[in-house]
Scaffold this active site. Structure first.
Site, PDB file in Angstrom:
ATOM      1  N   THR A  97     -42.362 -72.246 -34.500  1.00 28.07           N
ATOM      2  CA  THR A  97     -41.365 -72.624 -35.413  1.00 28.07           C
ATOM      3  C   THR A  97     -41.781 -73.697 -36.492  1.00 28.07           C
ATOM      4  OG1 THR A  97     -39.893 -72.480 -33.612  1.00 28.07           O
ATOM      5  CG2 THR A  97     -39.074 -73.678 -35.451  1.00 28.07           C
ATOM      6  N   LYS A 172     -33.911 -69.980 -36.856  1.00 29.58           N
ATOM      7  CA  LYS A 172     -34.147 -70.695 -35.851  1.00 29.58           C
ATOM      8  C   LYS A 172     -34.106 -72.387 -36.171  1.00 29.58           C
ATOM      9  CE  LYS A 172     -36.130 -72.594 -32.146  1.00 29.58           C
ATOM     10  NZ  LYS A 172     -37.725 -72.374 -31.779  1.00 29.58           N
TER      11      LYS A 172
END
Length: 267
Positions: A97, A172
């Site tokens: 991420t 995300k």
């Protein structure tokens, strides 16, 4: 039956159970292990340990990157021969991420090598990987995502194609900003309960079964306190919130009321 060679870089807390699931699914899995202890751990997972990135990519239908930071992704993809070693038509799956800009730069760098790129940040933990129920947000064109699905089905369900390259990262980051804000509210509720004479573990255990329950409450309750949960996950949240703030700043925007509860990066 072997279903294809898969390379993996990053066999840590999240990557190790991914490797275990891929091996169990019948894939031939090669994993980067830079040290002798790391290579022994890879062997214990049932995979082949290799000591340099080109060996990870050679002959691979897909390579999975599961490292912690954007800088690590950049180093792997720009400062090693990984992409040059991968076959044309293979796919690079980036679970890390971070900023959408990073995966977009990687895709630009990968294009001359004929390598497809998918950003695939995840929501869940090692227990979800072991159960094959890890949520994966997929960003990329249809062809790239379809190349990635046979790999990701080894440990992910649902696999959510949320848009073009970089969209997985954007979704995300929104998820983690909202989760961090919810956790901040849980911390405030715990402080209120203390003033009312109710212990933290007691109120968290009760609230997880009530209308105030949710993932933030449940995860704090499972650890017994907000502080204990942050000791495990706080580093990830702080990193991802910082990425979200930076992305918002690029757009001359902010995170609005959500930002009141978000953890600040360490100084």
């Amino acid at each position: 039956m072997t279903t294809g060679r898969i390379g993996v870089i990053g066999a840590g807390r999240m990557g190790a159970p991914m490797v275990r699931r891929l091996v169990a699914a019948g894939h031939e899995v090669r994993v980067l292990g830079r040290s002798a202890p790391a290579r022994r751990r890879v062997a214990e997972l049932g995979a082949e340990a290799v000591s340099f990135t080109a060996a990870v990519g050679t002959g691979a239908a897909a390579v999975v990157i599961c490292v912690f930071t954007d800088d690590q992704v950049h180093e792997i993809c720009f400062d090693t021969p990984l992409l040059a070693s991968m076959p044309r038509g293979s796919v690079l799956v980036v679970h890390t991420t971070g900023s959408p800009r990073t995966v977009e730069a990687v895709a630009e760098h990968a294009a001359p090598h004929g390598v497809l790129v998918v950003d695939a940040p995840v929501s869940g933990g090692p227990h979800d990987i072991e159960a094959g129920t890890l949520t994966v947000f997929l960003g990329g064109d249809d062809a790239a995502v379809e190349r990635a699905r046979p790999v990701l089905r080894g440990y992910g369900d649902p696999l959510l194609h949320v848009g073009p390259l970089g969209s997985g990262q954007r979704v995300k980051l929104v998820n983690n900003v909202l989760f961090a804000a919810q956790l901040g509210l849980v911390a405030e509720a715990v402080r209120l309960s203390a003033r009312l004479g109710v212990e933290e573990a007691t109120v968290l255990s009760a609230l997880r079964h009530a209308s105030a329950g949710g993932p933030a409450t449940a995860r704090a309750a499972a650890k017994g306190s907000v502080a204990e949960f942050l000791a495990v996950a706080g580093e990830f949240l702080v990193k991802d919130v910082a990425s979200a703030r930076a992305l918002a700043a690029e757009l001359d925007a902010d995170l609005g009321p959500l930002d009141a509860w978000l953890p600040e990066p360490p100084t």
